[in-house]
Enzyme design. Structure first.
Site, short mmCIF file in Angstrom:
data_model
loop_
_atom_site.label_atom_id
_atom_site.label_comp_id
_atom_site.label_asym_id
_atom_site.label_seq_id
_atom_site.Cartn_x
_atom_site.Cartn_y
_atom_site.Cartn_z
CE LYS B 23 -20.10 8.53 -1.44
NZ LYS B 23 -20.01 8.77 -0.17
NE ARG B 93 -24.34 10.40 -0.41
CZ ARG B 93 -25.16 9.39 0.41
NH1 ARG B 93 -24.15 8.68 0.74
NH2 ARG B 93 -26.47 9.41 0.13
N GLY B 102 -16.00 5.56 6.02
CA GLY B 102 -16.49 6.08 7.51
C GLY B 102 -15.59 7.05 8.06
CG MET B 104 -13.29 12.08 5.50
SD MET B 104 -12.60 12.86 3.68
CE MET B 104 -12.94 11.62 3.06
NE ARG B 361 -16.75 2.33 -1.26
CZ ARG B 361 -16.79 3.07 -0.18
NH1 ARG B 361 -16.53 4.11 0.06
NH2 ARG B 361 -17.38 2.39 0.96
CG HIS B 479 -18.51 2.62 7.38
ND1 HIS B 479 -19.00 3.91 7.62
CD2 HIS B 479 -18.43 2.39 6.11
CE1 HIS B 479 -19.55 4.63 6.50
NE2 HIS B 479 -19.28 3.46 5.53
NE ARG B 586 21.10 -16.55 8.25
CZ ARG B 586 20.03 -16.90 7.75
NH1 ARG B 586 19.54 -18.18 7.38
NH2 ARG B 586 19.18 -15.84 7.35
NE ARG B 645 26.71 -15.81 5.96
CZ ARG B 645 25.85 -15.13 6.75
NH1 ARG B 645 25.36 -13.95 6.01
NH2 ARG B 645 25.19 -15.38 7.90
CD GLU B 773 27.96 -9.20 4.70
OE1 GLU B 773 26.95 -9.30 5.39
OE2 GLU B 773 28.86 -10.09 4.60
CB SER B 792 24.20 -12.37 -2.43
OG SER B 792 23.09 -12.50 -1.55
CG ASN B 796 19.49 -8.73 7.34
OD1 ASN B 796 18.64 -8.12 6.98
ND2 ASN B 796 19.40 -9.97 7.86
CB CYS B 859 20.93 -13.29 0.79
SG CYS B 859 22.43 -12.67 1.12
CE1 TYR B 879 19.88 -14.66 -4.72
CE2 TYR B 879 21.06 -14.54 -6.96
CZ TYR B 879 20.98 -14.57 -5.28
OH TYR B 879 22.11 -14.64 -4.72
#
Lengths: 922, 922
Positions: B23, B93, B102, B104, B361, B479, B586, B645, B773, B792, B796, B859, B879
């Site tokens: 502000k 403000r 909204g 504060m 803003r 708000h 897979r 794979r 992995e 790759s 996970n 992957c 990639y």
């Protein structure tokens, strides 16, 4: 200038061992010391390497260098190779960097041909000896050079060697004599002709009648034997790199078979089986060296004081038979030991009363001998403590800790036979009669004793897997006995009363027959074998040499040694073995085994609770058990640090699987079986190793951590109040983030003042630290060390996660991986320095960067494995922790690590660190 | 010189945003542009930080700086703060670095006291206005400063605000009027007295009658609101650091409530819900700013063209009601947009016909609007492609991909109510009536629609978790609507026909009552709500702005985007979304779901085989299925690389658990159930995630790899023969050592020439690479890259092993970990850059060190998560691969990563690499 491929013995030096091999260097050093050796030269190991690289071709210039060296030898001996008048004969022997006894080939008497025989007879005035040498040459050459080196597979197991042996036997039969020595010169000349025809017939090529051709044939055969089957499997076991290669030593022949004033012998400057500082050896009159080491005849003792068996009663010692030569050899023994500062394994030949040394090398020894010699050589100031520590391998030390036959059981045992105590310790197993059977039976999980007529270098793999080895023939210095001793294998040789029938697969002694598969017990320390299985007792733990050696190790090492123990009994044992603290006290042990019924009940009650109040009630019941458990062990440790790990396993491990047990448990807890089953179902995990365990439990059930922490601190407080010492180190397991650690450390901070207040103590010394067993913890060790006061690497789990190998499941593929050489060893046995080691290095370095005085140790199984212990030293850990029985090994490995470090860098690595002293809160 | 804590607006600059807040900077920039703003000054965020650091004390010298600034404002306005004759009033403000709409507090009309009221009346000639302002001051100040900032918890939910609201209602009742505006000056003066007494009574302290005291009270209250509950939870959601702090803007008051020639309004320079380039806003005559944004009265449209609802028919637009002011504001709109080059969210007040700007803003917008504006601003050359790409967050883009209500279903839907389309998209869920219920029900796994009478900033957390939000009151700029839009949440506000009964937990419209828990559907795009669950269709995937924006992303990004797909259908979808290849195919997918019966049967037959011959026979049966499967998908990819794979899961996953199924299987395979059970038992693993799977299977059963590799190469060969393109990349999973990889790559080397020969092809383009992995693979990537042609990252599994978190079991503790802030987020959702990221960096760096052109991708699930994609860019991957529906997000994230990189370093990181071109064998 071309590469130097050939060294006259007197040109060589000790530092050239890599290219000259052990035998070459020994000869070179002896030449320098003025010890009589037949002149000769060494063709380097580099030639061997080049030979294999160039598919059997020798490097440029080798022939010229060999001819030049030969000229020098001819000048020194005054004879000439291949000369009809004054012929010079050679031997060609292998000699690798690392001794491989009996694995490679030797050819003697090279240079005897139809042209040189008469000159030789003229020169020696001994026709019988010359013809004997000639037929030996044909025997040896046709076998080693013409058959084996060419890779010819004998038809139906009958090689040229066996054919010639048959001819020898036939000749003896024809002449109606028992010993070779009874054959006359004409007999032997006739035999040589028969041999030559047989060779032509069996191999299809004539025995070469040209000295030069014989020599090069022999040299090539030695090089080729580097890649013989026996050599390759020996190297695999001993981890000797294939690319080292062997040298070839070409040496003027001296003859132990020149008559009764000639002899040959093998000796150790100290007893290789006990370490006793007495000259120990064997000899045979009128024989060539191979006769002793091949184990064909049981040889005579070298002197009276080391005469061992009643069997040798009729056998004259060298000391008595040839006292002058004996004294000369004994002097050489002293000279060699004081030069090499190590026990030497020597070969000598006495030719017509003249002593010639053929070999000296550091002698192989078993564990007890290695320890005793190391201790005694330090005592006599021959070597330093550092050197002494390097002289004993962890495997040798392990032998001392191995079981021995219980003397009481032995007294009542069913005695079978006595032989030479070639390898000490005790062994029990099922009898097998071939090396192949030994290997196969072992694969099936059986423990075997390999019984052989004579020890044979081709049995290497069978000996390796057997619990013990028993042979009917051969002496203490026969090659195979030497190999067994090198491995610390329990071994009895030369049990002459034994009749081994390999066809029937039985052995018989005094009318008792033992069949394949029957169990026998060997006492390798005494050389006695028994029928059946005798009880064992633990090894020489309180032997004085062992104790003295351990002190040497302690004087050298920097790493502290702790133990993994959870009971007062184990702790006491560990202290006896030298433990300087407990590196891993598993709180969950109390829920398994003896006296676990009550605490397990309360734990289960806690696990099956519905809410916090019920859980707290069960934990209150459990509390006194935990406190008592910790206190009792900490008391034994008497102020040594005790690292206590908070509850680690997932909770479902404590819920029974069995439906009946579940029913009983439900009843005793007063809950329905459905509820119990549903809770168990809830706790079930697909991959429990990576599930809800360790600190993860402590975060979801802070009251569980709270109870344990309180129990630990109160047990310490009680000991302090009783005027005793206590130093608990609380360890949080399975941490992967500093926030987990902080969460639990905050519980300690909360409870500590409460316990101090309760016992009216101002302070209780303690530390709080963590296991580093999750890869992320190692990677983020810098953050974790902001809060943790010590790290303990849990290398079991760290190995699991780093490899993604579940320890419970690797059986399906890791053995095959090792077999197929995908991985060199099981990483759960020997720490994977390449991969897991990186994480450990990160952990130590990053942890110490944040907290310079961070105490770091290891508490996985690897903590007692020598190469892993050395690694722990090299990365700057403060201690390793292992099971009580592994402590001596760890002490040795730690000492060796310190010595290696000094050798490789004059300034100790850990100096900067040493300035920072870390003390627990007091 | 002391720190500068206070900035007169005209002293500030855009670059000072961190200390002046949004502000403050907006006001400073407007001052520079010559736009009319009431004078004032900003107290910096550093004061806020210091305020919290020093436990509520202000830094030295602040007061003096404020007084000095105040003098300047007094000089500019010609009035004096606290002066009885010519009083100056202030507003205070908040204004943080990052907008927190909204969250504060604000206090207006500061400086009205018993001393200044008469001077103010004299000055304005408007007693009613002054008394109205005064009662507003008391209302606001007592609530914000005296109660909330002091942390006073209202008794029984009745705070001072509620008490005063009651008094206001009571007064209106007494005067028998409906609107506040109908109360007269005397009514309001009387109300002020009543208020003051009530304040004293409720809070126990009098309302301060001193201008100075009011000002500092207000300033402190703003600073304190930074750590109010709402602010804290908003920051947590938006990831705004707690230590940023807020600034306080003290500004001379202007009054929109000075009569009918006064007004106040809020506007966006473009439509924040659609992005349309039209001036869009709301206003209220004779009101103060808070009246609009608080959502108490439904406001009037700012102009005719953006008038949206029939509801506003009677409401005059500013364009019509105050055309002169409207034109002036419209000019300011253009000036601001061309200055800030972004859509602005502005606040203005018209005092007696004079326009004053109170705020500007960058405006919050939803996804479709963000995309459209970005595209149109590039088209009009206002911003660059780089800038445009930075303007849309991945979450905003995600909104476009979100489902919409199916128009067909909607036509037949059970219409409930119409409101303002505050947040587009569709949402279905169970109705709840409080934010707390929304949170709790969501925790139970339910999907909820939050229904409220009015949107309330205290509902933040409830709105966050809800599928959609529906309110009876409030405008498009209220708000809470703004917050919902910021999150791309489906939201309908101001559905005036709706009656919400919070006690009964019902909503009623036109006699239809919907109870808590009933399902409703919202169409946030149209602002229409329905009973029951309506079908959804996928979002604006082929919207032209979306397409244009994706092209902008593509023009900027360096990372390639691939997809994880195993069917022709998924592959086609992915290509449509912009996939440049398949990063993970897979092979095992064919054994699950549709058409899997036959291949699964052969696979099971293979698994349950006794010996190699049986296994080979089963594999031969399986072969055509695998080949066909790979071929069909590769055909769709038309020459784009397809990473296939090899078999990954442990074999027991394919053996049924169910006894009946096992029986059937045994019968169909013609084996005994016992045998099947015993084999299954054999295959059972304690921790299958770390068991016999991936390459480990390929090593123990090379024939399985062989079959797959042959199928892959043959399918490529067949496509080539058909004149089509094919580029298979064979990927070996679960590798932890180069030797494993080599073992499998050798199989490829063996089979490749066989396939070439079979199809008469000279070459088939292909590559062989590996998943990274397992932590050890990342650590030893340098070795692995000696053999592997691409990496790759399987993040996970890498996350599982690095944390020791079993993905299947983390449910037991990870939610609690996030709750307890042990970890910030679930590492399976957002890549752990700190820990797992280190391993990825090692992998990339070490791999490329060995093989400079090594192709590297990811992957795991993280391949479609924006922050993870940016990480992948930063470590130099080639990639990322993600599910088809995540591709647009990945394209955007990749583009943003490229832009960020340019910003932080002028030279692109990947330059060195770019020179090396890697091509598969051709």
């Amino acid at each position: 200038m071309s590469t130097k491929y050939v060294y006259i013995f007197s040109d060589g030096e000790g530092k050239d061992k890599n290219i000259l091999g052990g035998k070459g260097v020994g000869l070179a050093e002896m030449a320098k010391l003025g010890i009589p050796i037949p002149p000769g030269f060494t063709i380097t190991t580099e030639v061997c390497t080049a030979f294999y690289k160039n598919k059997g071709r020798y490097p440029e210039g080798l022939k010229e260098q060999v001819n030049k060296a030969m000229l020098k030898v001819e000048r020194a001996t005054g004879a000439k190779f291949g000369d009809p008048k004054n012929p010079l004969l050679f031997s060609a022997r292998s000699g690798a960097r690392s001794s491989m006894p009996g694995m490679m080939e030797t050819v003697l008497n090279i240079g005897l041909t139809s042209k040189t025989i008469s000159g030789m007879i003229e020169k020696t005035k001994n026709a019988r000896f010359v013809w004997d040498s000639y037929r030996r040459l044909i025997q040896m050459y046709s076998d080693v050079v013409m058959e084996k080196a060419e890779g010819i597979e004998p038809a139906e197991g009958m090689g040229v060697r066996q054919h010639l042996e048959r001819e020898l036997s036939a000749m003896k039969k024809r002449r109606n004599v028992k010993y070779d020595t009874e054959l006359t010169d004409t007999d032997l000349a006739e035999l040589a002709e028969i041999y030559k025809n047989k060779v032509k017939q069996v191999i299809g090529k004539p025995f070469p009648d040209n000295a030069e051709e014989q020599l090069w044939g022999a040299i090539s055969a030695v090089f080729k034997s580097w890649n013989g089957k026996r050599s390759v499997s020996y190297r695999r076991i001993e981890c000797i790199p294939d690319e080292w290669g062997t040298a070839v030593n070409v040496q003027a022949m001296v003859f132990g078979n020149m008559g009764d004033n000639s002899a040959t012998g093998v000796a150790f400057t100290r007893n290789p089986a006990t370490g006793e500082n007495k000259f120990y050896g064997e000899w045979l009159p009128n024989a060539q060296g191979e006769d002793v080491v091949a184990g064909i005849r049981t040889p005579n003792p070298i002197n009276e004081e080391t005469r061992q068996l009643d069997d040798t009663e009729g056998h004259p010692s060298l000391e008595r038979a040839m006292p002058k030569a004996y004294v000369q050899i004994k002097k050489i023994r002293r000279k060699l030991e004081s030069h090499f500062k190590n026990m030497q394994d020597i070969e000598f030949t006495i030719q017509d009363g003249h002593v010639w040394m053929l070999q000296t090398r550091d002698g192989k020894r078993n564990g007890p001998a290695a320890v005793r010699m190391a201790v005694e050589m330090v005592k006599s100031k021959m070597i330093s403590a550092d050197e002494a520590v390097s002289r004993v391998t962890p495997a040798q030390l392990d032998e001392l800790l191995h079981p021995m036959v219980d003397p009481a059981a032995e007294a009542a045992g069913d005695f079978l036979v006595k032989g030479l105590p070639a390898g000490p310790g005790g062994a029990v197993g099922q009898v097998v009669f071939t090396a192949e059977d030994a290997v196969n039976w072992t694969k099936e999980g059986k423990k075997v004793i390999l019984v052989r007529e004579e020890t044979n270098p081709e049995d290497v793999e069978g000996m390796r897997v057997a619990q013990g080895v028993l042979t009917a023939r051969g002496g203490m210095t026969s090659h195979a006995a030497l190999v067994a001793r090198g491995w610390g294998k329990c071994c009895i040789v030369g049990a002459g009363a034994l009749h081994v029938d390999i066809q029937q697969k039985t052995m018989t002694v005094d009318g008792k027959t033992v069949r394949e598969g029957e169990i026998v017990t060997l006492n390798g320390t005494k050389g006695r074998a028994y029928r059946g299985s005798l009880a064992m007792i633990s090894g020489a733990e309180d032997d004085k040499n062992f104790m003295a050696f351990m002190k040497l190790c302690d004087s050298v090492r920097r790493l502290k040694i702790r133990t993994n123990a959870e009971t007062p009994k184990d702790a006491a044992k560990a202290v006896q073995f030298g433990a300087e603290g407990i590196g891993l006290f598993r709180t969950e042990h109390m829920f398994y085994g003896e006296n676990s019924e009550k605490p397990l009940f309360y734990l289960r009650k806690m696990i099956l609770s519905d809410n916090l109040d019920q859980r707290r009630a069960a934990l209150n019941d459990l509390f006194p058990f935990v406190k008592n458990d910790v206190k009792k062990t900490m008391e034994v440790m008497a102020g040594r640090p005790v690292t206590i790990r908070l509850l680690d396993p997932p909770l479902h491990e404590f819920v029974p699987e069995n439906p009946e047990e579940r029913q009983r448990l439900a009843e005793s807890l007063g809950i329905s079986i459905d509820k119990l089953n549903s809770r168990a179902e809830n706790l079930h995990e697909t991959n429990p190793m990576m599930g809800h365990r360790g600190v993860r439990l402590g975060i979801t059930y802070p009251e569980v951590s709270e109870m344990q922490i309180r129990a630990i601190l109160e047990s310490a407080a009680e000991l302090l109040k009783e005027g005793k010492k206590a130093l608990p180190e609380i360890m949080i397991p399975v941490v992967c983030d500093v926030a987990e650690f902080k969460n639990q450390a905050d519980i300690v901070k909360k409870i500590y003042p409460e316990v101090c207040a309760k016992y009216g103590l101002k302070k209780i010394p303690y530390m709080v630290g963590t296991m580093i067993e999750i890869p992320r913890a190692a990677l983020l060790a810098g953050r974790i060390a902001e809060e943790a006061e010590f790290f303990s690497f849990g290398t079991n789990d760290l190995t699991q996660m780093t490899y993604g190998f579940s320890r419970d499941d690797v059986g399906a593929f890791v053995p095959e991986y090792v077999e197929k050489k995908i991985i060199p060893v099981d990483p759960f046995q020997i720490l994977d320095q390449e991969g897991v080691g990186q994480l450990i290095k990160f952990g130590v370095e990053r942890g110490r960067k944040t907290r310079p005085g961070l105490k770091v140790g290891i508490c996985g199984e690897h903590g007692g494995e020598p190469s892993s212990v050395m690694f722990c030293h090299s990365v700057g850990m403060d201690y390793v922790s292992c099971s009580p029985y592994r402590i001596p090994i760890a002490r040795l490995a730690a000492a060796q690590a310190a010595v290696n470090e000094k050798k490789s860098s004059p300034k100790p690595k850990a100096k900067a660190k040493a300035k920072v002293k870390v003390k627990p809160r007091k």
